[in-house]
Write an enzyme that holds these catalytic residues in place. Structure first.
Site: not given
Ligand code: E4P
Length: 228
Positions: A88
């Protein structure tokens, strides 16, 4: 639409996996910090998640690198941990060439922190296997995250990119999901995946009328038992 779980919590991952609905896992540094995770244990923790879900279920592990070279090196190391690891990377000038280099080596990247169609198109063109536009964080600043998501989905789905086509990629992961309505709308727009925190996933199982129906059902069964 496929469901991923957005958590680093092993119990939540196990439970969602047992529901038979789980097609992937995403984590991020805040989620890892939330379970008391330490950087030194990060890779071991990712391996534990990979073992729970099985090797056909992609697990996104976020890189902490900041330069292209470090991202490629860390991406290679993370990808070597387990066959289902997806690297990621946040969309930025350093991560586009890193994504391209990793894609050339057959390593899947989930490009995250995507807030616009141009960012998503660049991610797809660089060779990202997954693209993660955020919904909730737009809502947090008074914008409409779902309209933003729709723009990204429509823009990306207009083209072929020459990467990951045999796997059906690049796929769009609706991220920063907070409510069942985010899930509904993402599905209606044709987003491939929603990555959902466990609490929101549980809300998706429930509906007030289902819960009321279950209460009535139990009450009626009690009557039937009493009549027997
Ligand atoms: C997933 O890959 C993201 O990092 C995540 O959904 C972010 O979510 P948040 O905005 O609630 O931190």
């Amino acid at each position: 639409m496929k469901f991923f779980i957005d958590t680093a919590n092993l119990d939540e991952i196990k439970q969602a996996s047992e529901w038979g609905i789980l097609s992937g896992v995403t984590t991020n540094p805040s989620l890892y910090a939330k379970i008391g995770g330490k950087l030194a244990d990060f890779e071991d923790h990712m391996v534990k998640i990979c073992h729970i879900v099985g090797e056909d279920v992609p697990v996104s592990a976020e890189s902490t690198a900041t330069t292209t070279e470090e991202m490629v090196a860390e991406g290679e190391r993370l990808a070597a941990l387990a066959p289902n690891i997806v690297v990621k990377l946040p969309v930025c000038e350093a991560s586009l060439p890193a994504t391209h280099a990793l894609a050339q080596k057959g390593i899947r990247v989930n490009m995250t922190l995507v807030f616009s169609a141009p960012q998503a198109l660049l991610a797809a063109r660089a060779g990202a296997r997954y693209i993660s536009p955020f919904v909730g964080r737009f809502d947090d600043i008074g914008d409409d995250g779902l309209t933003q998501l729709e723009t990204v989905v429509n823009a990306v789905k207009n083209f072929d990119y020459g990467y990951w086509e045999q796997e059906g990629g690049p796929e769009i992961i609706t991220a920063s999901v907070r409510t069942p309505n985010h899930v509904t709308q993402a599905a209606l727009m044709g987003a491939d995946i929603a990555t959902v925190p466990f609490a929101a996933l549980k809300k998706c199982v429930h509906h007030p009328l289902t819960d009321r129906g279950l209460e009535l059902f139990e009450a009626d069964w009690e009557k039937v038992k009493a009549q027997a």
